[in-house]
Design a protein around this motif. Structure first.
Motif, PDB file in Angstrom:
ATOM      1  N   ASP A  43       0.620   4.008   4.198  1.00 25.63           N
ATOM      2  CA  ASP A  43      -0.221   2.862   4.544  1.00 25.63           C
ATOM      3  C   ASP A  43      -1.662   3.191   4.148  1.00 25.63           C
ATOM      4  N   ASP A  44      -2.587   2.302   4.476  1.00 16.71           N
ATOM      5  CA  ASP A  44      -3.977   2.496   4.044  1.00 16.71           C
ATOM      6  C   ASP A  44      -4.629   3.704   4.701  1.00 16.71           C
ATOM      7  N   ALA A  45      -4.084   4.122   5.852  1.00 12.12           N
ATOM      8  CA  ALA A  45      -4.653   5.276   6.559  1.00 12.12           C
ATOM      9  C   ALA A  45      -4.073   6.581   6.023  1.00 12.12           C
ATOM     10  N   SER A  46      -3.264   6.493   4.986  1.00 12.21           N
ATOM     11  CA  SER A  46      -2.603   7.686   4.443  1.00 12.21           C
ATOM     12  C   SER A  46      -3.615   8.713   3.981  1.00 12.21           C
ATOM     13  N   PRO A  47      -3.322   9.987   4.237  1.00 14.89           N
ATOM     14  CA  PRO A  47      -4.245  11.032   3.749  1.00 14.89           C
ATOM     15  C   PRO A  47      -4.349  11.075   2.224  1.00 14.89           C
ATOM     16  N   ILE A  48      -3.421  10.449   1.512  1.00  9.31           N
ATOM     17  CA  ILE A  48      -3.585  10.455   0.050  1.00  9.31           C
ATOM     18  C   ILE A  48      -4.193   9.162  -0.488  1.00  9.31           C
ATOM     19  N   ALA A  49      -4.547   8.243   0.412  1.00  5.15           N
ATOM     20  CA  ALA A  49      -5.171   6.995  -0.051  1.00  5.15           C
ATOM     21  C   ALA A  49      -6.495   7.300  -0.763  1.00  5.15           C
TER      22      ALA A  49
END
Lengths: 139, 139
Positions: free
Chosen positions: A61-67
């Motif tokens: 999701d947008d909170a992903s550490p890879i965003a």
């Protein structure tokens, strides 16, 4: 001894598209079923090379550490390398004693064994994952 | 079949410093002697993991193809992944037929066998090296 390179982590905006690329251009034919790791904010999929694996990582999701990584590298790119260690707690204690910064506490990784990440500033700009070696027969 | 991952290429401003890091923090103990590849504009050093290698790459001079990478990533970072192929000319022809952009002609790589690079835009932002499999016994 340097541990076995369990996998190279590659961030991608689309696991589905990356699978097609590895199949078509590089002939990959041992490709796992993609699965979600919501606790880590990623979807992952492992592609087997004869001696190691490629871990495709897509934001959950947008909170992903890879965003953030994909914002800087919209096409995707090499994200981390993962070396196996026999005992994650011993490895963490050893690295901390040597002054390295360990990101968070050991947690369960994509292969079901405990993992941690080492800060890239300690490793020449490379994000390094340490992963407790899976038991024989497990992946 | 996806080829063996011969190595992960890691750019560094200082091979000497990176060797110290891999020794001290990750316990690396099979470390080659650094050598120059002036034709490719790099100095390289291979560190053995049990199943693959890390290739440390330092610019040979300011015109080095990795000078730009280090300008963007002064601490260093993951630069490329290298997969083995049985026949470099067949691999190049196959990839070109599938629309991929091959960077230059096959040339002799750090392991003495022919290599090419594939444009990252064809490989999800990852710079991929293809390397003809070294003969048994060679590295």
């Amino acid at each position: 001894m340097l541990g076995r390179l369990n996998h190279v982590g590659i961030a991608t905006p689309s696991i589905a598209r990356s699978i097609e690329t590895y199949k078509t251009l590089l002939g990959a034919d041992v490709i796992g079923v993609p699965f979600d790791l919501p606790a880590q904010g990623v979807k992952v999929c492992f592609i087997d090379a004869p001696n190691t694996q490629i871990e495709l990582i897509e934001p959950y999701d947008d909170a992903s550490p890879i965003a953030g990584f994909l914002k800087k590298n919209p096409a995707g790119g090499q994200h981390h390398v993962c070396f196996e260690v026999p005992d994650i707690h011993a490895a963490v204690a050893d690295m901390k004693a040597k002054g390295a910064t360990i990101l968070g506490e050991p947690r369960t990784g994509a292969h079901g064994t405990p993992i941690v990440f080492v800060h890239p500033r300690d490793m020449g700009g490379v994000l390094v994952e340490l992963m407790e070696t899976p038991q024989e027969g497990a992946h």
